[in-house]
Scaffold this motif. Sequence first.
Motif, PDB file in Angstrom:
ATOM      1  N   THR A 339       0.855  -1.186   0.000  1.00 12.37           N
ATOM      2  CA  THR A 339       0.000   0.000   0.000  1.00 12.37           C
ATOM      3  C   THR A 339       0.884   1.227   0.000  1.00 12.37           C
ATOM      4  N   THR A 340       0.411   2.247  -0.664  1.00 10.22           N
ATOM      5  CA  THR A 340       1.148   3.508  -0.655  1.00 10.22           C
ATOM      6  C   THR A 340       0.164   4.672  -0.680  1.00 10.22           C
ATOM      7  N   ALA A 341       0.543   5.742   0.016  1.00  7.72           N
ATOM      8  CA  ALA A 341      -0.288   6.948  -0.001  1.00  7.72           C
ATOM      9  C   ALA A 341       0.055   7.799  -1.206  1.00  7.72           C
ATOM     10  N   GLU A 342       1.139   7.434  -1.911  1.00  7.88           N
ATOM     11  CA  GLU A 342       1.567   8.222  -3.076  1.00  7.88           C
ATOM     12  C   GLU A 342       0.563   8.103  -4.209  1.00  7.88           C
ATOM     13  N   ASP A 343       0.510   9.165  -5.005  1.00  6.85           N
ATOM     14  CA  ASP A 343      -0.436   9.200  -6.109  1.00  6.85           C
ATOM     15  C   ASP A 343       0.203   8.518  -7.327  1.00  6.85           C
ATOM     16  N   VAL A 344       0.162   7.191  -7.352  1.00  8.74           N
ATOM     17  CA  VAL A 344       0.805   6.448  -8.437  1.00  8.74           C
ATOM     18  C   VAL A 344      -0.251   5.632  -9.180  1.00  8.74           C
ATOM     19  N   TYR A 345       0.121   5.172 -10.370  1.00  9.75           N
ATOM     20  CA  TYR A 345      -0.816   4.346 -11.130  1.00  9.75           C
ATOM     21  C   TYR A 345      -0.032   3.247 -11.846  1.00  9.75           C
ATOM     22  N   TYR A 346      -0.485   2.028 -11.741  1.00 14.26           N
ATOM     23  CA  TYR A 346       0.168   0.913 -12.432  1.00 14.26           C
ATOM     24  C   TYR A 346      -0.872   0.118 -13.208  1.00 14.26           C
ATOM     25  N   THR A 347      -0.403  -0.514 -14.275  1.00 11.04           N
ATOM     26  CA  THR A 347      -1.333  -1.377 -15.014  1.00 11.04           C
ATOM     27  C   THR A 347      -0.951  -2.836 -14.789  1.00 11.04           C
ATOM     28  N   PRO A 348      -1.954  -3.705 -14.682  1.00  7.88           N
ATOM     29  CA  PRO A 348      -1.666  -5.124 -14.507  1.00  7.88           C
ATOM     30  C   PRO A 348      -0.758  -5.631 -15.630  1.00  7.88           C
ATOM     31  N   GLY A 349       0.189  -6.455 -15.283  1.00 11.08           N
ATOM     32  CA  GLY A 349       1.125  -7.013 -16.272  1.00 11.08           C
ATOM     33  C   GLY A 349       2.446  -6.251 -16.281  1.00 11.08           C
ATOM     34  N   GLU A 350       2.392  -4.961 -15.914  1.00 12.02           N
ATOM     35  CA  GLU A 350       3.601  -4.133 -15.838  1.00 12.02           C
ATOM     36  C   GLU A 350       4.573  -4.755 -14.827  1.00 12.02           C
ATOM     37  N   GLU A 351       5.886  -4.740 -15.169  1.00 18.79           N
ATOM     38  CA  GLU A 351       6.851  -5.355 -14.248  1.00 18.79           C
ATOM     39  C   GLU A 351       7.508  -4.297 -13.371  1.00 18.79           C
ATOM     40  N   VAL A 352       7.649  -4.621 -12.107  1.00 16.13           N
ATOM     41  CA  VAL A 352       8.252  -3.665 -11.163  1.00 16.13           C
ATOM     42  C   VAL A 352       9.304  -4.367 -10.314  1.00 16.13           C
ATOM     43  N   GLN A 353      10.191  -3.558  -9.745  1.00 17.23           N
ATOM     44  CA  GLN A 353      11.188  -4.106  -8.817  1.00 17.23           C
ATOM     45  C   GLN A 353      10.830  -3.673  -7.401  1.00 17.23           C
ATOM     46  N   LEU A 354      11.069  -4.567  -6.467  1.00 14.67           N
ATOM     47  CA  LEU A 354      10.615  -4.309  -5.093  1.00 14.67           C
ATOM     48  C   LEU A 354      11.777  -4.062  -4.141  1.00 14.67           C
ATOM     49  N   ILE A 355      11.505  -3.209  -3.170  1.00 16.07           N
ATOM     50  CA  ILE A 355      12.473  -3.000  -2.077  1.00 16.07           C
ATOM     51  C   ILE A 355      11.757  -3.374  -0.791  1.00 16.07           C
ATOM     52  N   PHE A 356      12.334  -4.286  -0.040  1.00 17.79           N
ATOM     53  CA  PHE A 356      11.762  -4.679   1.257  1.00 17.79           C
ATOM     54  C   PHE A 356      12.436  -3.860   2.346  1.00 17.79           C
ATOM     55  N   GLN A 357      11.633  -3.275   3.233  1.00 15.34           N
ATOM     56  CA  GLN A 357      12.202  -2.532   4.375  1.00 15.34           C
ATOM     57  C   GLN A 357      12.755  -3.567   5.360  1.00 15.34           C
TER      58      GLN A 357
END
Length: 367
Positions: A339-357
């Motif tokens: 979850t993020t409070a940032e105003d972002v938008y992603y489309t399903p299928g798009e690839e992203v990289q993750l950072i774990f705290q």
Amino acid sequence: MAQLVLKNVFKRYEHQKKNIFEKKKVLDFAVKDVSYTCEDGEFIGILGPSGCGKSTTLRMVAGLESITNGEMYIGDVLINDLLPKDRNIGLAFEDYALYPPLSVYENLAFNMRAKNKSEEEIKQAIDYVAPLMKIDDLLNEKPTGLSGGQKQRVNIARAIVRRPGLLLLDEPLSHLDGKMRQQLRQEIKRMHHEIKCTTIIVTHDQMEAMSLADRIIIMKDGEVQQIGTPLEVYDNPENEFVAGFIGEPPMNLMKSTIVKSDKGFMFTFENSELKVEVPKRYTEVVRDGMKITLGVRPVDVIIAKTPVNSTPVPIAIFENLGDERRISVRVGDMLLSMTTAEDVYYTPGEEVQLIFQEERTHLFDPE
Ligand code: ADP
């Protein structure tokens, strides 16, 4: 005011087995080896899913159920065999159980009359609790004309009017809807702050327990899973059940296998290329090939804005929930939510990289 101590308390019910071909009686423990202390003036929440033994625990403290084993004390007094009326307890349950023919004033006065209190004492006591529970203008009304929220205020006022040592609330807000529920919750908190009576609330609603209680007792299958302040149970859940139960949206609990690589220990996930570095503080407790559950809250995983050294994963679901966005990615057969409070938008299928705290990740033995 009073301290309440439970020592190794058990409750066993005998009931007929449901299977009609097997009509034998079975004994089931509804409460198993429960021990805790409510300090004088403390507000304790008993939280857990339906059927986990919350109400049974409360009813035993109230004297409405006998206990199978163990000891219960109020102050120094062993109360196992004390009648409910001799325990100096105030009770308010989910259904209001007000006397319909009597006015609100008479409902509040009823138990005091039974104890032969003078009219002057009764009036003084009611004059004190009525504004506290905001029912001063309802004293001449009959319960049938009141809303659910008003009835529960009267119910709680009746429970505290004799200034009991211990106040027991069993799901007092569960009949009420959103706004009313929140309002009364705040009033219960204010009332407790004012009268500082040792209070136990039973609830299945974590928001209620988290906002009201000084400490929360989390139960499952009749057993205590963890006792701690709201922050402790949120930040340091002792097991996978507590981790998954506390927090909304719930913590991601990802089944993983530890693999030792030249970069150190990594979490790996079945049918996924994703690898996540095991935080340094865990390197002493993990070993190659170990099966473990990685716990991370949705707020503690971040989508990298610039490329990082992590395998890309595809977005599965994007939800815009108004004040936050929830993004779920597929990791093998599992979904990992963020979850993020940032105003972002992603489309399903798009690839992203993750950072774990790293400092916010948890390890659990798989259940
Ligand atoms: P909770 O309040 O957490 O929903 P309860 O304390 O009401 O749970 O019930 C715990 C367990 O004890 C449940 O499995 C319930 O079916 C069982 N139980 C409760 N009361 C009785 C009873 N009078 N006879 C038999 N079983 C009961």
